[in-house]
Structures are given as C-alpha cells and as structure tokens.
Enzyme design. Structure first.
Site, short mmCIF file in Angstrom:
data_model
loop_
_atom_site.label_atom_id
_atom_site.label_comp_id
_atom_site.label_asym_id
_atom_site.label_seq_id
_atom_site.Cartn_x
_atom_site.Cartn_y
_atom_site.Cartn_z
N ARG A 1 -2.75 -51.23 -12.52
CA ARG A 1 -2.75 -49.90 -12.93
C ARG A 1 -1.40 -49.30 -13.15
NH1 ARG A 1 -6.85 -50.81 -9.63
NH2 ARG A 1 -5.75 -50.23 -7.79
N GLU B 1 -3.07 -52.37 2.06
CA GLU B 1 -4.21 -51.74 2.34
C GLU B 1 -5.49 -52.38 2.92
OE1 GLU B 1 -5.20 -48.01 0.49
OE2 GLU B 1 -6.56 -47.52 2.25
P1 AMP Z 1 -0.02 -50.04 -0.90
O1 AMP Z 1 0.94 -51.23 -1.20
O2 AMP Z 1 -0.82 -50.04 0.39
O3 AMP Z 1 0.84 -48.76 -1.08
O4 AMP Z 1 -0.93 -49.99 -1.89
C1 AMP Z 1 -0.76 -49.63 -3.41
C2 AMP Z 1 -1.52 -50.37 -4.35
O5 AMP Z 1 -3.04 -50.90 -3.87
C3 AMP Z 1 -1.49 -49.85 -5.77
O6 AMP Z 1 -1.33 -50.92 -6.58
C4 AMP Z 1 -2.92 -49.14 -5.79
O7 AMP Z 1 -3.59 -49.26 -6.94
C5 AMP Z 1 -3.89 -49.93 -4.61
N1 AMP Z 1 -4.69 -49.21 -3.72
C6 AMP Z 1 -4.11 -49.01 -2.32
N2 AMP Z 1 -5.35 -48.25 -1.90
C7 AMP Z 1 -5.88 -47.63 -2.58
C8 AMP Z 1 -6.69 -46.52 -2.78
N3 AMP Z 1 -7.30 -45.91 -1.71
N4 AMP Z 1 -7.41 -45.97 -3.74
C9 AMP Z 1 -6.76 -46.82 -5.12
N5 AMP Z 1 -6.07 -47.62 -4.96
C10 AMP Z 1 -5.41 -48.23 -4.10
#
Ligand code: AMP
Length: 173
Positions: free
Chosen positions: A58, A95
C-alpha cells in the site's frame, strides 16, 4: 478533509484481535487521495528529497503518486524474492507475523536524502527495516510519511531519530 471517516475499520483481519485500517475506501474518493498527495507535496517542496521509497504494497500507491506529482524517482521496497536484480534485505517483526523487505542495491546512492512512504504506522518494524536498508546504502532518511498512525503500538519509538508525519491517528492496538 475528514480522512478518518474515509478509512474503513475491518475487525479481526487478517487475524483475531487486529483492527485493520483499510485505506482502499479513501482511494475511492479522488478528492481525498489528491488531498493527501498535495499536502505531502507542500511539506516537501521547500526541501525536496532525492527520491521516494514506497513500501510494498500500500506504500506503493501513495509513494508512487507522490513521486509522480513531484517529479522524483520512485524506489520500491519489496517483500523478499520479488525484486529481480541485486538486492539487500532486512528482517523485521510485524504486528501480525515476521517478514523481510528488500531494495535494489543500485536504487539509492550514497548521500541521497530519502523519504519513506507507507499507508500505516503500527509497531514501526516495517519502516525501521526499510530505513536500515536506506542507511546501509549510504542514504539519509529525511522523513517517513504515513496516512494512518496507531499511537498505542508505539511505532515512533522504533523509528527514533527519523522525522515522522502522519495524517490520521486511531487510538487502537
Ligand atoms: P508495523 O511494521 O507494525 O508498523 O506495520 C506496518 C505495516 O503493516 C504497514 O505496511 C501496514 O500496511 C500493515 N499494518 C499493520 N497493522 C495494520 C492495521 N492494523 N491495519 C492496516 N494495516 C496494518
């Protein structure tokens, strides 16, 4: 512009307990998509970076639109095994899982100022890994841009030292 109202919450996707923030509903509104890109363009226009790095998948949507609008090179940071030429990679915990990201070794030159774009900042693991790739190639991360931030997940702590700008905050984990 009420961007928060245009972002759909999908509970329990891709697994139980995750509140997935779906930006595809924002993309259905051209005025909102344009608002985000034009706002980011204004933030960067006084001191434009050398390139925009977009994070699969995205981050490609917003990053490529921004690079196009500003007449800047676009560099994709992709999941492992997707880029065809010589790459470097970094692993990170997400996550919801473990993943790794790669970048072409010739995409960023030493000394370049880079802006990283993704749709959402959660734990910060993804963009921290992309920032390490940029730094390993001698680049400097001037800014990380996100549409959405989930502050309870403390992504800013993992990105300490990197300036961050987000459009919308949701106080969910
Ligand atoms: P992080 O590495 O934990 O900051 O996760 C960010 C990445 O995971 C991004 O590329 C987001 O598109 C996706 N992502 C993580 N958590 C979510 C969420 N709750 N909703 C949408 N996308 C998420």
């Amino acid at each position: 512009m009420d961007l928060a109202a245009l972002i759909r919450n999908v509970p329990d996707f891709p697994k139980q307990g995750i509140q997935f923030k779906d930006i595809t509903t924002l993309l259905l509104e051209p005025a909102a998509f344009r608002y985000v890109i034009e706002k980011w363009q204004k933030i960067l226009e006084d001191n434009p970076p050398d390139c925009i790095v977009g994070v699969e998948a995205r981050g490609f949507i917003f990053g490529a639109a921004l690079a196009h609008a500003m007449g800047l090179p676009f560099v994709p940071a992709r999941k492992k095994g997707k880029l065809p030429a010589a790459t470097i990679g970094e692993e990170f915990s997400l996550e919801y899982g473990v993943d790794s990201v790669e970048i072409h070794v010739d995409a960023i030159k030493s000394g370049q100022r880079v802006v990283i774009v993704d749709d959402l900042l959660a734990t910060g693991g993804t963009v921290a890994a992309v920032a390490r790739l940029v730094q390993r190639l001698g680049g400097e991360v001037a800014l990380a841009l996100f549409v959405v931030e989930l502050p309870p997940l403390k992504g800013r702590e993992k990105l300490a030292g990197i300036p961050i700008h987000c459009e919308v905050e949701f106080m969910v984990e």
